[in-house]
Design an enzyme around this catalytic site. Structure first.
Site, PDB file in Angstrom:
ATOM      1  N   CYS A 362       0.670  -1.401   0.037  1.00  0.00           N
ATOM      2  CA  CYS A 362       0.020   0.052   0.007  1.00  0.00           C
ATOM      3  C   CYS A 362       1.087   1.422  -0.067  1.00  0.00           C
ATOM      4  O   CYS A 362       0.977   1.938   0.876  1.00  0.00           O
ATOM      5  CB  CYS A 362      -0.848  -0.043   1.092  1.00  0.00           C
ATOM      6  SG  CYS A 362      -2.282   1.039   1.068  1.00  0.00           S
ATOM      7  N   GLU A 363       1.641   1.647  -1.161  1.00  0.00           N
ATOM      8  CA  GLU A 363       2.467   2.548  -1.070  1.00  0.00           C
ATOM      9  C   GLU A 363       2.846   2.779  -2.774  1.00  0.00           C
ATOM     10  O   GLU A 363       3.407   1.842  -3.450  1.00  0.00           O
ATOM     11  CB  GLU A 363       3.622   2.188  -0.366  1.00  0.00           C
ATOM     12  CG  GLU A 363       4.774   2.856  -0.503  1.00  0.00           C
ATOM     13  CD  GLU A 363       5.783   3.090   0.855  1.00  0.00           C
ATOM     14  OE1 GLU A 363       5.218   2.647   1.943  1.00  0.00           O
ATOM     15  OE2 GLU A 363       6.929   3.586   0.754  1.00  0.00           O
TER      16      GLU A 363
END
Ligand code: LLP
Length: 433
Positions: A362-363
């Protein structure tokens, strides 16, 4: 087309590694998966051994830098191949000890070893503790005294050479957290202190100027500086040190456009400088150690992923999302390192697309690379990222609680797991409510 000798394409158009079909490996072991060619690793060790015979008449050793890829199997392979081993933490030392790695061939590094780590090294009889700073030198002397032992050491020197590589992996210049600076006189003062301490046996000097270095000149320059310093030490103290460790750092090919010099020319040229400097200084040839990490395992490894979503953003880019990412390969996020990739099940086809390979963390920065040419890629394909044998598994994390992939080794057409895939149970096993 490929960046490594161990890769081929078989009759089905599949990428093979060490003669084994990578698509079959992905099916058998699941993805993401690190695959390493053991034959290639052993061959690389042999090349270093042969070069030591040829250029140093066997008066030296290559100590594999286990930080590049550390597990029991690789330590065992290095033991079998008569290599030395560079460790840099209690964990790497523990792994080496767990396979009974010969202590006299271990080099223990680190700029901040704990008293516990130093005691473990003394207890195991590590042959070369590479001391980084004065506090460590004094602590080691005390600990050795308390154990009624002599600690055999090398001193880590910053030779002041600035090799052209990424600033995070450059270490030989004065502004580095590692070692004693030559220019300031700090190194000579450390040598004098080491010679004076009763439980320290100063065997030699160490230096390491950085990693993924393509030019040979910085290594030649460093060898000369270190030999001159050995001669100066003799003039100043009368001590003729017997060992010189020139570190690692030899670059490998990641992209088809890159062409590193072969080891052999590196070994030849650096050994010439060593011999000339010894002759000029009338200094006996020291026992030479090199600490290659990446050049032993880097090109011998690939990572296999399964392709999930393919997101085309018109006129901008195509994201190909894979089932791993910065957790198993943080090198693009950390150093913008570039990789070559292939669709393993279409390896014979031309690379007609340019894609950004994205991970599942999640980046937004979770990328394996941008602008990578690949074969026409679809959901369900197996994507192989090449030259991931070094500093991938060893730098992997559990970010987003994603389990670390398994590591499989292939040899003589067969495969075996050397590190099991992590499970959710293992990831949560230290959690307490
Ligand atoms: N010896 C010492 C003291 C080192 O610090 C290193 C690497 C080596 C040997 C091995 O260097 P090699 O032959 O592998 O270049 N994580 C970075 C690389 C860090 C290198 C740290 N020291 C990367 O992924 O590029």
């Amino acid at each position: 087309m490929f960046v490594s000798d161990c890769l081929q394409v078989n009759g089905q158009g599949h990428l093979t590694i060490g003669g084994v079909d990578s698509v079959a490996l992905a099916q058998q072991y699941g993805t993401p998966l690190y695959v390493m060619d053991e034959g290639q690793i052993r061959e690389n060790c042999r090349k270093y051994r042969q070069s030591f015979e040829k250029y140093y008449q066997g008066h030296g050793i290559a100590a594999y830098a286990s930080k590049a890829f550390c597990c029991k199997a690789i330590c065992n392979i290095m033991k079998e191949e008569q290599m030395g081993l560079d460790v840099v933490s209690g964990g790497e030392l523990y792994t080496a000890m767990s396979v009974g790695f010969p202590a006299d061939r271990i080099y223990f590094h680190g700029n901040n070893k704990t008293p516990q780590e130093l005691l473990e090294a003394l207890d195991y009889g590590v042959g070369h503790i590479v001391v980084d700073n004065l506090a460590e030198l004094e602590l080691l002397n005390q600990l050795a005294c308390s154990q009624k032992k002599q600690a055999s050491i090398q001193l880590r020197i910053k030779p002041g050479v600035d090799a052209h590589t990424h600033s995070f992996i450059r270490t030989g210049q004065i502004d580095s957290k590692f070692g004693f600076a030559l220019e300031t006189g700090e190194a000579l003062a450390a040598v004098k202190e080491a010679l004076a301490l009763p439980n320290i046996e100063l065997k030699g000097l160490h230096c390491h100027i950085g990693s993924q270095i393509f030019e040979i000149a910085p290594f030649e320059h460093t060898a000369r500086i270190m030999l001159d310093f050995l001669a100066e030490i003799r003039t100043q103290t009368g001590a003729e040190l017997k060992e010189l460790n020139l570190g690692g750092g030899f670059g490998i090919q990641y992209l088809p456009s890159e062409h590193p010099a072969g080891y052999d020319s590196y070994m030849e040229k650096v050994s010439q400088v060593v011999k000339e400097s010894c002759a000029e200084n009338n200094f006996p040839m020291p026992f030479i150690t090199l600490e290659p990490g990446r050049s032993i395992v880097g090109s011998a490894g690939i990572t296999l992923y399964t392709v999930g979503a393919v997101k085309v953003i018109p006129n901008i880019r195509t994201y190909v999302s894979v089932d791993g990412g910065m957790g198993d390969n943080p090198r693009y996020a950390l150093y913008q390192s570039r990789y070559h990739a292939l669709v393993a099940n279409k390896a014979a086809e031309p690379a007609s697309m340019q894609v950004t390979i994205a991970g599942k963390c999640c980046e937004s920065g979770d990328l394996i690379g941008e602008g990578i040419p690949v074969q026409p890629v679809q959901t369900g394909d197996i994507l192989a990222v090449l030259s991931t044998g070094a500093y991938n598994y060893s730098m992997a994390s559990n970010y987003n609680r994603i389990p670390r992939p398994a590591v499989v080794m292939v040899k003589d057409g067969a495969s075996r797991i050397v590190v099991q895939r992590e499970t959710f149970e293992q990831i949560t096993q230290n959690d307490l409510l």
